[in-house]
Design a protein around this motif. Structure first.
Motif, PDB file in Angstrom:
ATOM      1  N   ASP A 205      -9.300   6.692   4.801  1.00 18.39           N
ATOM      2  CA  ASP A 205      -7.861   6.895   4.873  1.00 18.39           C
ATOM      3  C   ASP A 205      -7.463   8.355   4.740  1.00 18.39           C
ATOM      4  O   ASP A 205      -6.418   8.762   5.243  1.00 18.39           O
ATOM      5  CB  ASP A 205      -7.151   6.087   3.782  1.00 18.39           C
ATOM      6  CG  ASP A 205      -7.213   4.602   4.040  1.00 18.39           C
ATOM      7  OD1 ASP A 205      -7.091   4.202   5.215  1.00 18.39           O
ATOM      8  OD2 ASP A 205      -7.388   3.841   3.078  1.00 18.39           O
ATOM      9  N   PHE A 206      -8.262   9.165   4.058  1.00 20.81           N
ATOM     10  CA  PHE A 206      -7.827  10.519   3.732  1.00 20.81           C
ATOM     11  C   PHE A 206      -8.782  11.622   4.164  1.00 20.81           C
ATOM     12  O   PHE A 206      -8.595  12.768   3.766  1.00 20.81           O
ATOM     13  CB  PHE A 206      -7.585  10.630   2.221  1.00 20.81           C
ATOM     14  CG  PHE A 206      -6.579   9.656   1.726  1.00 20.81           C
ATOM     15  CD1 PHE A 206      -5.254   9.776   2.082  1.00 20.81           C
ATOM     16  CD2 PHE A 206      -6.952   8.606   0.905  1.00 20.81           C
ATOM     17  CE1 PHE A 206      -4.311   8.869   1.637  1.00 20.81           C
ATOM     18  CE2 PHE A 206      -6.018   7.700   0.442  1.00 20.81           C
ATOM     19  CZ  PHE A 206      -4.698   7.832   0.812  1.00 20.81           C
TER      20      PHE A 206
ATOM     21  N   GLU B 215      -3.071  16.521   2.255  1.00 22.20           N
ATOM     22  CA  GLU B 215      -1.681  16.299   1.872  1.00 22.20           C
ATOM     23  C   GLU B 215      -1.389  14.816   1.709  1.00 22.20           C
ATOM     24  O   GLU B 215      -0.660  14.408   0.803  1.00 22.20           O
ATOM     25  CB  GLU B 215      -0.722  16.902   2.909  1.00 22.20           C
ATOM     26  CG  GLU B 215      -0.833  18.403   3.067  1.00 22.20           C
ATOM     27  CD  GLU B 215      -1.908  18.794   4.078  1.00 22.20           C
ATOM     28  OE1 GLU B 215      -2.382  17.910   4.836  1.00 22.20           O
ATOM     29  OE2 GLU B 215      -2.288  19.957   4.086  1.00 22.20           O
ATOM     30  N   ALA B 216      -1.949  13.991   2.579  1.00 17.39           N
ATOM     31  CA  ALA B 216      -1.739  12.544   2.482  1.00 17.39           C
ATOM     32  C   ALA B 216      -2.383  11.996   1.201  1.00 17.39           C
ATOM     33  O   ALA B 216      -1.814  11.120   0.544  1.00 17.39           O
ATOM     34  CB  ALA B 216      -2.308  11.834   3.707  1.00 17.39           C
TER      35      ALA B 216
ATOM     36  N   ARG C 196       0.861  -1.174   0.000  1.00 14.46           N
ATOM     37  CA  ARG C 196       0.000   0.000   0.000  1.00 14.46           C
ATOM     38  C   ARG C 196       0.901   1.228   0.000  1.00 14.46           C
ATOM     39  O   ARG C 196       1.770   1.346   0.854  1.00 14.46           O
ATOM     40  CB  ARG C 196      -0.879  -0.010   1.253  1.00 14.46           C
ATOM     41  CG  ARG C 196      -1.881   1.090   1.267  1.00 14.46           C
ATOM     42  CD  ARG C 196      -2.621   1.193   2.565  1.00 14.46           C
ATOM     43  NE  ARG C 196      -2.758  -0.053   3.261  1.00 14.46           N
ATOM     44  CZ  ARG C 196      -3.823  -0.407   3.942  1.00 14.46           C
ATOM     45  NH1 ARG C 196      -4.834   0.381   4.024  1.00 14.46           N
ATOM     46  NH2 ARG C 196      -3.863  -1.551   4.573  1.00 14.46           N
ATOM     47  N   PRO C 197       0.727   2.148  -0.937  1.00 12.49           N
ATOM     48  CA  PRO C 197       1.638   3.294  -1.018  1.00 12.49           C
ATOM     49  C   PRO C 197       1.316   4.415  -0.038  1.00 12.49           C
ATOM     50  O   PRO C 197       1.783   5.531  -0.204  1.00 12.49           O
ATOM     51  CB  PRO C 197       1.470   3.759  -2.467  1.00 12.49           C
ATOM     52  CG  PRO C 197       0.091   3.361  -2.816  1.00 12.49           C
ATOM     53  CD  PRO C 197      -0.175   2.091  -2.070  1.00 12.49           C
ATOM     54  N   TYR C 198       0.526   4.136   0.969  1.00 13.68           N
ATOM     55  CA  TYR C 198       0.165   5.129   1.978  1.00 13.68           C
ATOM     56  C   TYR C 198      -0.172   4.406   3.270  1.00 13.68           C
ATOM     57  O   TYR C 198      -0.368   3.190   3.289  1.00 13.68           O
ATOM     58  CB  TYR C 198      -1.033   5.974   1.510  1.00 13.68           C
ATOM     59  CG  TYR C 198      -2.256   5.155   1.163  1.00 13.68           C
ATOM     60  CD1 TYR C 198      -3.212   4.858   2.122  1.00 13.68           C
ATOM     61  CD2 TYR C 198      -2.432   4.649  -0.111  1.00 13.68           C
ATOM     62  CE1 TYR C 198      -4.310   4.088   1.817  1.00 13.68           C
ATOM     63  CE2 TYR C 198      -3.532   3.889  -0.435  1.00 13.68           C
ATOM     64  CZ  TYR C 198      -4.470   3.618   0.532  1.00 13.68           C
ATOM     65  OH  TYR C 198      -5.560   2.842   0.235  1.00 13.68           O
ATOM     66  N   ARG C 199      -0.221   5.156   4.350  1.00 16.67           N
ATOM     67  CA  ARG C 199      -0.588   4.558   5.639  1.00 16.67           C
ATOM     68  C   ARG C 199      -2.095   4.563   5.808  1.00 16.67           C
ATOM     69  O   ARG C 199      -2.761   5.470   5.317  1.00 16.67           O
ATOM     70  CB  ARG C 199       0.037   5.360   6.770  1.00 16.67           C
ATOM     71  CG  ARG C 199       1.521   5.287   6.797  1.00 16.67           C
ATOM     72  CD  ARG C 199       2.049   6.205   7.870  1.00 16.67           C
ATOM     73  NE  ARG C 199       3.496   6.300   7.748  1.00 16.67           N
ATOM     74  CZ  ARG C 199       4.318   5.912   8.697  1.00 16.67           C
ATOM     75  NH1 ARG C 199       3.861   5.443   9.816  1.00 16.67           N
ATOM     76  NH2 ARG C 199       5.614   6.014   8.519  1.00 16.67           N
TER      77      ARG C 199
ATOM     78  N   ARG D 246      -9.991   4.594   9.712  1.00 19.61           N
ATOM     79  CA  ARG D 246      -9.927   3.146   9.504  1.00 19.61           C
ATOM     80  C   ARG D 246      -9.285   2.452  10.699  1.00 19.61           C
ATOM     81  O   ARG D 246      -9.756   1.429  11.190  1.00 19.61           O
ATOM     82  CB  ARG D 246      -9.148   2.842   8.229  1.00 19.61           C
ATOM     83  CG  ARG D 246      -9.131   1.387   7.870  1.00 19.61           C
ATOM     84  CD  ARG D 246      -8.483   1.134   6.533  1.00 19.61           C
ATOM     85  NE  ARG D 246      -8.931   2.000   5.464  1.00 19.61           N
ATOM     86  CZ  ARG D 246     -10.096   1.898   4.824  1.00 19.61           C
ATOM     87  NH1 ARG D 246     -10.941   0.959   5.171  1.00 19.61           N
ATOM     88  NH2 ARG D 246     -10.415   2.721   3.849  1.00 19.61           N
ATOM     89  N   VAL D 247      -8.196   3.020  11.194  1.00 16.44           N
ATOM     90  CA  VAL D 247      -7.497   2.415  12.329  1.00 16.44           C
ATOM     91  C   VAL D 247      -8.361   2.497  13.589  1.00 16.44           C
ATOM     92  O   VAL D 247      -8.427   1.543  14.371  1.00 16.44           O
ATOM     93  CB  VAL D 247      -6.129   3.099  12.531  1.00 16.44           C
ATOM     94  CG1 VAL D 247      -5.470   2.631  13.814  1.00 16.44           C
ATOM     95  CG2 VAL D 247      -5.228   2.827  11.340  1.00 16.44           C
TER      96      VAL D 247
END
Length: 182
Positions: A156-157, A162-163, A30-33, A38-39
């Motif tokens: 996720d965003f 910025e992420a 995955r190219p992002y955290r 979600r977490v």
């Protein structure tokens, strides 16, 4: 005081530049955290599962083994759901793109994609039926069909523009590197 261990954020202090294990482009990554929404949802589900496992233990010690088995099974389902929730997202490798959703996974080889781009369009807010105006990263298939990969209003965003921009740029870079060479 320097610490004696290395982290992935720093390079090695050696002369030879050895690739880190996560630099293997054949592995799906995955190219992002994962985002805080979600977490957080997965953490709450795991907290619920821990209480269910505690209830399973109490029921088992009380002698109700069939009820304990049902409670254990439900806790296992909640744990599996939380782990699957953490895997949801867009994954890339040298082989192509993979869009992992909760119940379904779609894999698209780089040779089948016509390009990846960011577009302004109505997007779902946290995956709910409500839509808002936002940005989406879409992959255009060779036939012209658009498959949305990321949105700036998903779990996720949300509130992390910025992420989203970094993740979109990273996926576009993977597309530029491997879609042409395929």
């Amino acid at each position: 005081m320097p610490l004696p261990f290395l982290t992935a954020d720093r390079g090695f202090d050696t002369e030879d530049d050895v690739a880190l294990p996560f630099d293997d482009h054949d592995q799906w990554r995955r190219p992002y955290r994962p985002g805080p929404w979600r977490v957080g949802a997965a953490a709450l589900a795991l907290l619920l599962a821990s209480f269910m496992l505690l209830a399973t233990m109490i029921i088992a010690f009380a002698g109700g083994l069939p009820a304990a088995a049902v409670c254990f099974g439900l806790a296992a389902v909640v744990i599996a759901g939380a782990l699957r929730m953490l895997r949801v997202g867009t994954w890339v490798s040298r082989h192509g793109l993979r869009r992992v959703r909760f119940f379904r996974t779609t894999t698209l080889a780089w040779a089948q994609s016509g390009g990846v781009r960011t577009v302004q369009q109505p997007v779902r807010w946290l995956g709910l039926p409500r839509t808002v105006q936002g940005q989406a990263l879409v992959v255009v298939r060779k036939g012209g069909e658009q498959l949305p990969l990321l949105t700036d209003h998903n779990a996720d965003f949300l509130a992390r523009v910025e992420a989203f921009d970094r993740a979109a740029d990273t996926v576009e870079a993977w597309s530029a590197e491997y879609a042409v060479s395929s």
